[in-house]
Enzyme design. Structure first.
Site, PDB file in Angstrom:
ATOM      1  N   LYS A  80     -16.595   3.919   6.271  1.00  0.00           N
ATOM      2  CA  LYS A  80     -16.308   4.232   7.672  1.00  0.00           C
ATOM      3  C   LYS A  80     -16.641   3.025   8.556  1.00  0.00           C
ATOM      4  O   LYS A  80     -17.275   2.059   8.087  1.00  0.00           O
ATOM      5  CB  LYS A  80     -17.122   5.472   8.058  1.00  0.00           C
ATOM      6  CG  LYS A  80     -16.726   6.724   7.255  1.00  0.00           C
ATOM      7  CD  LYS A  80     -17.573   7.935   7.642  1.00  0.00           C
ATOM      8  CE  LYS A  80     -17.128   9.185   6.921  1.00  0.00           C
ATOM      9  NZ  LYS A  80     -17.945  10.362   7.283  1.00  0.00           N
ATOM     10  N   TYR A 120      -9.001  15.118   8.429  1.00  0.00           N
ATOM     11  CA  TYR A 120     -10.111  16.019   8.772  1.00  0.00           C
ATOM     12  C   TYR A 120      -9.609  17.350   9.334  1.00  0.00           C
ATOM     13  O   TYR A 120     -10.304  17.982  10.112  1.00  0.00           O
ATOM     14  CB  TYR A 120     -11.055  15.338   9.763  1.00  0.00           C
ATOM     15  CG  TYR A 120     -12.006  14.340   9.107  1.00  0.00           C
ATOM     16  CD1 TYR A 120     -12.828  14.716   8.044  1.00  0.00           C
ATOM     17  CD2 TYR A 120     -12.101  13.024   9.555  1.00  0.00           C
ATOM     18  CE1 TYR A 120     -13.710  13.813   7.444  1.00  0.00           C
ATOM     19  CE2 TYR A 120     -12.983  12.116   8.958  1.00  0.00           C
ATOM     20  CZ  TYR A 120     -13.778  12.526   7.902  1.00  0.00           C
ATOM     21  OH  TYR A 120     -14.656  11.639   7.315  1.00  0.00           O
ATOM     22  N   PHE A 128     -18.038  19.071  16.706  1.00  0.00           N
ATOM     23  CA  PHE A 128     -18.207  17.622  16.645  1.00  0.00           C
ATOM     24  C   PHE A 128     -16.896  16.888  16.355  1.00  0.00           C
ATOM     25  O   PHE A 128     -16.886  15.671  16.218  1.00  0.00           O
ATOM     26  CB  PHE A 128     -19.266  17.239  15.603  1.00  0.00           C
ATOM     27  CG  PHE A 128     -18.979  17.720  14.211  1.00  0.00           C
ATOM     28  CD1 PHE A 128     -18.102  17.034  13.375  1.00  0.00           C
ATOM     29  CD2 PHE A 128     -19.574  18.880  13.723  1.00  0.00           C
ATOM     30  CE1 PHE A 128     -17.827  17.484  12.093  1.00  0.00           C
ATOM     31  CE2 PHE A 128     -19.306  19.333  12.444  1.00  0.00           C
ATOM     32  CZ  PHE A 128     -18.431  18.628  11.625  1.00  0.00           C
ATOM     33  N   ARG A 156     -19.253  11.952  -5.448  1.00  0.00           N
ATOM     34  CA  ARG A 156     -20.016  12.712  -4.436  1.00  0.00           C
ATOM     35  C   ARG A 156     -21.517  12.588  -4.686  1.00  0.00           C
ATOM     36  O   ARG A 156     -22.297  12.482  -3.754  1.00  0.00           O
ATOM     37  CB  ARG A 156     -19.619  14.193  -4.461  1.00  0.00           C
ATOM     38  CG  ARG A 156     -18.272  14.493  -3.858  1.00  0.00           C
ATOM     39  CD  ARG A 156     -18.191  14.258  -2.371  1.00  0.00           C
ATOM     40  NE  ARG A 156     -18.943  15.217  -1.583  1.00  0.00           N
ATOM     41  CZ  ARG A 156     -18.735  15.454  -0.278  1.00  0.00           C
ATOM     42  NH1 ARG A 156     -17.795  14.784   0.379  1.00  0.00           N
ATOM     43  NH2 ARG A 156     -19.475  16.326   0.370  1.00  0.00           N
ATOM     44  N   THR A 162     -23.871  15.195   3.036  1.00  0.00           N
ATOM     45  CA  THR A 162     -23.226  14.856   4.317  1.00  0.00           C
ATOM     46  C   THR A 162     -24.250  14.311   5.306  1.00  0.00           C
ATOM     47  O   THR A 162     -24.028  13.298   5.957  1.00  0.00           O
ATOM     48  CB  THR A 162     -22.548  16.118   4.901  1.00  0.00           C
ATOM     49  OG1 THR A 162     -21.585  16.575   3.964  1.00  0.00           O
ATOM     50  CG2 THR A 162     -21.886  15.818   6.227  1.00  0.00           C
ATOM     51  N   ARG A 173     -25.727   7.247   0.950  1.00  0.00           N
ATOM     52  CA  ARG A 173     -26.172   7.716   2.274  1.00  0.00           C
ATOM     53  C   ARG A 173     -27.692   7.767   2.348  1.00  0.00           C
ATOM     54  O   ARG A 173     -28.284   7.527   3.405  1.00  0.00           O
ATOM     55  CB  ARG A 173     -25.560   9.084   2.574  1.00  0.00           C
ATOM     56  CG  ARG A 173     -24.066   9.023   2.941  1.00  0.00           C
ATOM     57  CD  ARG A 173     -23.444  10.397   2.933  1.00  0.00           C
ATOM     58  NE  ARG A 173     -22.073  10.425   3.429  1.00  0.00           N
ATOM     59  CZ  ARG A 173     -21.248  11.453   3.255  1.00  0.00           C
ATOM     60  NH1 ARG A 173     -21.651  12.522   2.567  1.00  0.00           N
ATOM     61  NH2 ARG A 173     -20.024  11.417   3.738  1.00  0.00           N
ATOM     62  N   ASN A 183     -22.559   8.289   9.043  1.00  0.00           N
ATOM     63  CA  ASN A 183     -22.964   8.396   7.630  1.00  0.00           C
ATOM     64  C   ASN A 183     -22.150   7.494   6.694  1.00  0.00           C
ATOM     65  O   ASN A 183     -22.048   7.729   5.510  1.00  0.00           O
ATOM     66  CB  ASN A 183     -22.984   9.861   7.165  1.00  0.00           C
ATOM     67  CG  ASN A 183     -21.635  10.529   7.216  1.00  0.00           C
ATOM     68  OD1 ASN A 183     -20.661   9.921   7.626  1.00  0.00           O
ATOM     69  ND2 ASN A 183     -21.571  11.774   6.785  1.00  0.00           N
ATOM     70  N   HIS A 186     -17.036   8.065   3.200  1.00  0.00           N
ATOM     71  CA  HIS A 186     -16.389   9.335   2.863  1.00  0.00           C
ATOM     72  C   HIS A 186     -16.041   9.349   1.373  1.00  0.00           C
ATOM     73  O   HIS A 186     -15.658   8.317   0.818  1.00  0.00           O
ATOM     74  CB  HIS A 186     -15.091   9.512   3.658  1.00  0.00           C
ATOM     75  CG  HIS A 186     -14.215  10.579   3.072  1.00  0.00           C
ATOM     76  ND1 HIS A 186     -14.434  11.917   3.301  1.00  0.00           N
ATOM     77  CD2 HIS A 186     -13.159  10.509   2.222  1.00  0.00           C
ATOM     78  CE1 HIS A 186     -13.538  12.622   2.625  1.00  0.00           C
ATOM     79  NE2 HIS A 186     -12.746  11.784   1.952  1.00  0.00           N
ATOM     80  N   GLU A 197      -5.759  13.472  -0.313  1.00  0.00           N
ATOM     81  CA  GLU A 197      -6.207  12.321   0.494  1.00  0.00           C
ATOM     82  C   GLU A 197      -5.571  11.020   0.005  1.00  0.00           C
ATOM     83  O   GLU A 197      -5.164  10.184   0.803  1.00  0.00           O
ATOM     84  CB  GLU A 197      -7.737  12.243   0.451  1.00  0.00           C
ATOM     85  CG  GLU A 197      -8.382  13.399   1.219  1.00  0.00           C
ATOM     86  CD  GLU A 197      -9.882  13.518   1.000  1.00  0.00           C
ATOM     87  OE1 GLU A 197     -10.466  12.696   0.256  1.00  0.00           O
ATOM     88  OE2 GLU A 197     -10.481  14.452   1.579  1.00  0.00           O
TER      89      GLU A 197
END
Ligand code: ATP
Ligand code: ADP
Length: 219
Positions: A80, A120, A128, A156, A162, A173, A183, A186, A197
Site C-alpha cells: 500500500k 474493496y 472507514f 495471509r 488486519t 504487519r 497497515n 494487502h 483480485e
C-alpha cells in the site's frame, strides 16, 4: 463397493476426465469448502480392474497433474502507499522470495478510485471506507502476484492480522506497522478472492509462467 462416511462440511463429486488423458478416467474428489483435499481414481478406490496391480497409469498421471496444479496457486499481494513511502517494498519481496514463492507478476501504479472501489466492494458500507479510499489513493502501490503451494493461506499468515496490534512479531504487519488504517500491505484472503483480485489488477498477458530451478528443492 466400499462406502465412506464424510465428516460434516465435506462433499464429494464423481467426474470423468478426458482430454489430455489417454484413457478416460473417473475420479472422486473430496472437498471441504473450496479446498481440494483428495482426488482418487474410481478404479483404484473400488478395487476393480487395474487397481489390483496398483494405481492405473491414468490415475498416477492425474495425481501428478493435481500436485502440479497445487503448486500453481496464486495470491494477490499489494504494498500500500505507506509501505511504498516507508521503503518496505524490498523487505516484502525478500520475505516472499526466501519463503519459496515465485513472483509471476508485478507493477507499480497509482491505483484509480474505481479499481479500488471494486477491490474493496465488500467494505463499501463500512464507516472507514472513505478513509480507506483516501489512503489507498494517496500514492503509488506495488501490485504483485505470487505463486506456490498454499500461497493464499501462507501469504495471509506472513502478513499477520488486519490490525497490526493483533499481529505477531515475525509477520509483516507485526514487524513494520502500528495502526489498522496504515497497515502497509494487502493479501488475498481466499483462493476465490485471489482469482478475482488478480483478474481485476492484471491482464492475463501481464503474468509470466516459467519454471523455477528452485522448484525441485522446494517440493
Ligand atoms: N477501522 C479502520 N480504520 C481505518 N482503516 C481500516 C479500518 N479497518 C480496516 N481498515 C483498512 O481497510 C483495509 C481492509 O480491511 P479488511 O477488514 O478487509 O482488512 P484486511 O483484509 O486485512 O485488509 P486488506 O484487504 O487490505 O488486506 C485494511 O487493510 C485497512 O487498511
Ligand atoms: N477498522 C478499520 N479501520 C480502518 N481501516 C480498516 C479497518 N478495518 C480494515 N481496514 C482497512 O481495510 C483493509 C481491508 O480490510 P479487510 O479486507 O477486512 O482486511 P485485510 O486487509 O487484512 O484483508 C485493511 O487492510 C485495512 O487497511
Amino acid at each position: 463397493m466400499r462406502s465412506v462416511v464424510l465428516p460434516s462440511g465435506w462433499v464429494y463429486q464423481v467426474f470423468t476426465l478426458g482430454g489430455a488423458h489417454s484413457n478416460p478416467l473417473q475420479v472422486i474428489s473430496f472437498q471441504t469448502h473450496s479446498t481440494l483435499s483428495l482426488v482418487i481414481c474410481v478404479d483404484c478406490a473400488m478395487g476393480s480392474g487395474p487397481s489390483a496391480a496398483g494405481p492405473t497409469d491414468a490415475c498416477a498421471k492425474y495425481r501428478k497433474e493435481a500436485i502440479m496444479a497445487e503448486q500453481k496457486e496464486r495470491t494477490f499481494i499489494a504494498i500500500k502507499p505507506d509501505g511504498v513511502q516507508r521503503g518496505i517494498i524490498g523487505e516484502v519481496i525478500k520475505r516472499f522470495e526466501t519463503k519459496g514463492f515465485k513472483l509471476v507478476g508485478m507493477k507499480m501504479l497509482h491505483a484509480p478510485q474505481d479499481l479500488l472501489e471494486e477491490h474493496y466492494i465488500d467494505l463499501k458500507e463500512r464507516p472507514f471506507f472513505p478513509t480507506l479510499m483516501k489512503y489507498m489513493t494517496s500514492g503509488p502501490v506495488v501490485a504483485m502476484v505470487w505463486e506456490g503451494k498454499g500461497a493464499v493461506k501462507t501469504g495471509r499468515v506472513m502478513l499477520g492480522e488486519t490490525n497490526p496490534a493483533d499481529s505477531k512479531p515475525g509477520t509483516i504487519r507485526g514487524d513494520f506497522c502500528i495502526d489498522v488504517s496504515k497497515n502497509i500491505i494487502h493479501g488475498s484472503d481466499s483462493v476465490d478472492s485471489a482469482n478475482t483480485e488478480i483478474a481485476l489488477w492484471f491482464k492475463e498477458g501481464d503474468l509470466c509462467s516459467y519454471s523455477s530451478c528452485a522448484a525441485s528443492w522446494l517440493y
